[in-house]
Design an enzyme around this catalytic site. Structure first.
Site, PDB file in Angstrom:
ATOM      1  N   SER A  37       3.560  -2.332  10.283  1.00 45.07           N
ATOM      2  CA  SER A  37       4.996  -2.368  10.600  1.00 45.07           C
ATOM      3  C   SER A  37       5.663  -3.693  10.215  1.00 45.07           C
ATOM      4  CB  SER A  37       5.234  -2.046  12.075  1.00 45.07           C
ATOM      5  OG  SER A  37       4.818  -0.706  12.358  1.00 45.07           O
ATOM      6  N   ASN A  50       0.860  -1.177   0.000  1.00 51.66           N
ATOM      7  CA  ASN A  50       0.000   0.000   0.000  1.00 51.66           C
ATOM      8  C   ASN A  50       0.898   1.228   0.000  1.00 51.66           C
ATOM      9  OD1 ASN A  50      -1.800   2.045   0.480  1.00 51.66           O
ATOM     10  ND2 ASN A  50      -2.414   1.349   2.523  1.00 51.66           N
ATOM     11  N   GLU A  54      -5.235  -5.216  10.267  1.00 50.63           N
ATOM     12  CA  GLU A  54      -4.263  -4.161  10.524  1.00 50.63           C
ATOM     13  C   GLU A  54      -4.611  -3.447  11.841  1.00 50.63           C
ATOM     14  OE1 GLU A  54      -2.200  -2.887   6.555  1.00 50.63           O
ATOM     15  OE2 GLU A  54      -3.813  -1.510   7.049  1.00 50.63           O
ATOM     16  N   GLU A  57      -6.964   4.426   7.627  1.00 44.48           N
ATOM     17  CA  GLU A  57      -6.759   5.844   7.284  1.00 44.48           C
ATOM     18  C   GLU A  57      -7.962   6.399   6.527  1.00 44.48           C
ATOM     19  OE1 GLU A  57      -2.888   5.272   5.526  1.00 44.48           O
ATOM     20  OE2 GLU A  57      -2.124   4.730   7.504  1.00 44.48           O
ATOM     21  N   LYS A  82       0.006   4.232  -0.270  1.00 44.66           N
ATOM     22  CA  LYS A  82      -0.658   5.402   0.331  1.00 44.66           C
ATOM     23  C   LYS A  82      -0.426   6.630  -0.569  1.00 44.66           C
ATOM     24  CE  LYS A  82      -0.221   3.102   4.742  1.00 44.66           C
ATOM     25  NZ  LYS A  82      -0.108   3.166   6.205  1.00 44.66           N
ATOM     26  N   GLY A 126       2.633   2.093  10.844  1.00 46.98           N
ATOM     27  CA  GLY A 126       3.609   3.180  10.764  1.00 46.98           C
ATOM     28  C   GLY A 126       4.292   3.505  12.081  1.00 46.98           C
ATOM     29  N   HIS A 134      -9.445   0.768   4.702  1.00 50.87           N
ATOM     30  CA  HIS A 134      -8.199   1.022   5.437  1.00 50.87           C
ATOM     31  C   HIS A 134      -8.491   1.990   6.585  1.00 50.87           C
ATOM     32  CE1 HIS A 134      -4.161   2.292   6.445  1.00 50.87           C
ATOM     33  NE2 HIS A 134      -3.739   1.210   5.825  1.00 50.87           N
TER      34      HIS A 134
HETATM   35  P1  13P Z   1       3.192   0.248   7.584  1.00 55.97           P
HETATM   36  O1  13P Z   1       3.695  -1.038   6.974  1.00 55.97           O
HETATM   37  O2  13P Z   1       3.923   1.445   7.101  1.00 55.97           O
HETATM   38  O3  13P Z   1       3.073   0.134   9.077  1.00 55.97           O
HETATM   39  O4  13P Z   1       1.675   0.443   7.033  1.00 55.97           O
HETATM   40  C1  13P Z   1       0.787  -0.597   7.126  1.00 55.97           C
HETATM   41  C2  13P Z   1      -0.418  -0.244   6.346  1.00 55.97           C
HETATM   42  O5  13P Z   1      -1.181   0.642   6.705  1.00 55.97           O
HETATM   43  C3  13P Z   1      -0.663  -0.983   5.101  1.00 55.97           C
HETATM   44  O6  13P Z   1      -1.948  -0.761   4.617  1.00 55.97           O
END
Ligand code: 13P
Length: 250
Positions: free
Chosen positions: A210, A9, A165, A94, A11, A171, A92
C-alpha cells in the site's frame, strides 16, 4: 550506502496497450533512483526492448529453479535474461499462497537467478495473524534464514535486494506504523549483517504494501528503507512518478 530502488510489481495486469505507460514511466526517472518494472511474463521482452538505454530496468515476477525441463507453464531464470530482464521478484506472498512456494524453493530459485545473472528481489513478510501473535520478527528472519542463499560477501550488496511486505498491508490501504517498519527493517539488516558482514549495509531493503504517492515520503524517511516494491500504484505513471520523486528526495 545501498542503492535507492523503486520497483513496480504489475502482478497479472497489463497487455500491449500498457507499453505506453512504460514510456511515461521512463520519462518519470529521477536522479539517484533505480526503477525496476516487473510486468507479466508476456510483456517482458517487449518492455525490455522499449526500455533499453533508459533508467528503467525490467524484471520477472518469479522463475523456476531448473534451467530447462518438463515444467509446463514455468520460466527459467536464463529465459528471463534472454527476454531482457535484469531482476526477478521471488517469494512474493501471492506466490507463496497461490502456488504453495516454500522457502526452500525460493532459495533454489534465488540460486538459479544469481547463476543466470539476475538480481533477485526476495520478499518476506508476516500475515496479520502472525503480527497479532507477536511473532513478526521470528517469521521474517526465519524466511530470510531459509530463503536467502549464500552470497560472496564482496558482491552481496550488488546481487540481492530484499523486500519486506507485510501480507496484511498488500492491496489493503493499510500500512504499518513507521516504528513497525523500522523495527522489521532493522532486524532484516541485522540478520543480513550476521551472514554477510559489512556487505549487508549495501543490500537495498525495500518496503512494500500500500505504498502511495501520499505516504511514500514518510516511509522513505524510515531507517533502513532504501526504496519500495509497489503494486497498484506502479501501474499508472502519474502515481508511480510521485513515489519515484519522493525516493529521489529522501
Ligand atoms: P500494493 O502496492 O498494491 O499494496 O501491492 C504491494 C505488492 O504486493 C508489491 O509486490
Amino acid at each position: 550506502m545501498p542503492r535507492k530502488i523503486a520497483a513496480g510489481n504489475w502482478k497479472m495486469h497489463g497487455d500491449g496497450a500498457a507499453l505506453a505507460e512504460l514510456d511515461a514511466l521512463i520519462a518519470a526517472a529521477a536522479p539517484g533512483v533505480e526503477i525496476v518494472i516487473c510486468p507479466p511474463a508476456t510483456l517482458i521482452a517487449r518492455m525490455a526492448d522499449r526500455a533499453r538505454g533508459s533508467a528503467v530496468a525490467i524484471g520477472g515476477q518469479t522463475c523456476h529453479h531448473a534451467a530447462t525441463g518438463a515444467h509446463t507453464g514455468d520460466i527459467s531464470a536464463a529465459m528471463l535474461v534472454d527476454a531482457g530482464a535484469t531482476h526477478v521478484i521471488l517469494g512474493h506472498s501471492e506466490r507463496r499462497a497461490d502456488h504453495a512456494e516454500s522457502d526452500a524453493q525460493i532459495r533454489a530459485q534465488a540460486q538459479a537467478s544469481l547463476a543466470a545473472g539476475l538480481i533477485p528481489i526476495l520478499c518476506v513478510g508476516e500475515t496479520e495473524a502472525e503480527r497479532d501473535a507477536d511473532v513478526t520478527l521470528a517469521v521474517v528472519t526465519g524466511q530470510l534464514a531459509a530463503a536467502v542463499p549464500d552470497l560472496a560477501p564482496d558482491t552481496a550488496g550488488a546481487s540481492l535486494v530484499v523486500a519486506y511486505e507485510p501480507v496484511w498491508a498488500i492491496g489493503t490501504g493499510r500500512v504499518p506504523t513507521t516504528a513497525q517498519i523500522a523495527e522489521v527493517h532493522g532486524a532484516i539488516r541485522a540478520h543480513l549483517a550476521d551472514r554477510f558482514g559489512a556487505a549487508a549495509q549495501d543490500i537495498p531493503l525495500l518496503y512494500g504494501g500500500s505504498v502511495k504517492p501520499g505516504n511514500a515520503a514518510e516511509i522513505f524517511a524510515v531507517a533502513n528503507v532504501d526504496g519500495a516494491l509497489v503494486g497498484g500504484a506502479s501501474l499508472k505513471a502519474t502515481d508511480f512518478s510521485g513515489i519515484i520523486g519522493a525516493l529521489s528526495a529522501a
